[in-house]
Scaffold this active site. Structure first.
Site, PDB file in Angstrom:
ATOM      1  N   ARG A  97       0.838  -1.205   0.000  1.00 57.24           N
ATOM      2  CA  ARG A  97       0.000   0.000   0.000  1.00 57.24           C
ATOM      3  C   ARG A  97       0.867   1.247   0.000  1.00 57.24           C
ATOM      4  O   ARG A  97       0.540   2.245  -0.656  1.00 57.24           O
ATOM      5  CB  ARG A  97      -0.924   0.006   1.216  1.00 57.24           C
ATOM      6  N   CYS A 107       0.821   4.463  -2.618  1.00 55.02           N
ATOM      7  CA  CYS A 107       0.749   5.874  -2.256  1.00 55.02           C
ATOM      8  C   CYS A 107       1.855   6.681  -2.935  1.00 55.02           C
ATOM      9  O   CYS A 107       1.632   7.798  -3.408  1.00 55.02           O
ATOM     10  CB  CYS A 107       0.839   6.025  -0.744  1.00 55.02           C
TER      11      CYS A 107
END
Length: 281
Positions: A238, A242
């Site tokens: 994740r 980002c």
């Protein structure tokens, strides 16, 4: 198309200031956590801090109800069964992960990431898994391989469901690693000049098109997640996403940079219960 829309929205938000002001390098991990809790509860007095373990769902009762319904019969049950089999299958020497993990792997995930004084660095639960594999004559897994390391983590972390996050930052070297992760979290990066805090502190609870943005508190307790039903993501995957969203090049999973970021990020959720393998869009 969706990615382009996100980019436009992020660009439009980029002019917003840092809500918490300058980051103090002398604050303690507990005071950092306390300050964020105070910030969120002041901004959203009707949202209980314990509900932040649900991420953005804490701000939307309808989405939370849909999540609860999905979690009654999660679409990734077969993946969890695979991950359990991986964990329980003996190595070539006859031993298992439970033989070399602390407490047999149960109720330990909330202690990680952990600063290892002997190694002089932050180690993640993935590091512990690979140390276990190597010590038993097996090849280490790649950190970004969701079909091996990711899937194994899915079951291993489920053994700590309900455990309270308990990341310790003790000693000058551990503090230095924590501060490095904190600096990363608050530093702007990429072509969009955004920091992690730009979304998950200042704009937590706001909408990015149709999606609510989750707060930093509580984010670290529910990994890995299954996005869209069966697409497995661990927390560092994740992070990579980002970086990509703000048009920056991400350090690799398992790197010192991302490990330190996870160390800081996880400490923010100390005291909140863990729940692995949840559904997210």
């Amino acid at each position: 198309m969706k990615q382009k829309i996100i980019m436009k929205l992020l660009t439009g938000m980029a002019g917003l200031g840092i809500a918490l002001g300058a980051v103090s390098a002398h604050a303690t991990p507990e005071s950092d956590r306390h300050d964020l809790v105070k910030y969120y509860t002041t901004k959203y007095p009707n949202v209980k801090i314990d509900d932040y373990v649900y991420g953005a769902l804490a701000f939307d009762a309808d989405s939370k109800a849909q999540y609860d319904a999905i979690m009654e019969f999660p679409p990734f049950d077969s993946d969890i069964q695979k991950s359990r089999k991986m964990f329980e299958t003996p190595f070539k020497n006859g031993k298992t992960y439970a033989d070399c993990l602390p407490n047999g792997g149960k109720q330990i995930a909330g202690n990680y990431p952990m600063f290892d004084e002997a190694k002089g660095k932050v180690v993640t639960l993935e590091d512990v898994v690979n140390d276990c594999r190597v010590s038993n004559g097996e090849e280490p897994y790649k950190y970004n391989d969701m079909k091996t390391m990711g899937l194994l983590q899915a079951y291993l972390r489920s053994l700590s469901d309900g455990m309270l996050m308990n990341v310790k930052v003790e000693g000058p070297k551990a503090t230095q690693a924590y501060e490095d992760g904190k600096k990363n979290f608050y530093s702007r990066k990429g072509q969009l000049n955004f920091a992690c805090a730009s979304c998950h502190v200042q704009n937590a609870g706001a909408r990015l098109r149709s999606e609510l943005i989750s707060p930093a508190i509580g984010q670290a307790v529910h990994w890995p997640v299954f996005r869209g039903g069966d697409n497995l993501f661990d927390i560092q995957r994740r992070y990579e996403g980002c970086y990509k969203s703000v048009r920056a090049i991400s350090p690799p999973q398992g790197s010192t940079t991302l490990n330190n970021l996870e160390y800081f990020h996880s400490a923010l959720s100390n005291g909140l219960p863990m729940k692995a393998n949840v559904f997210r869009k």
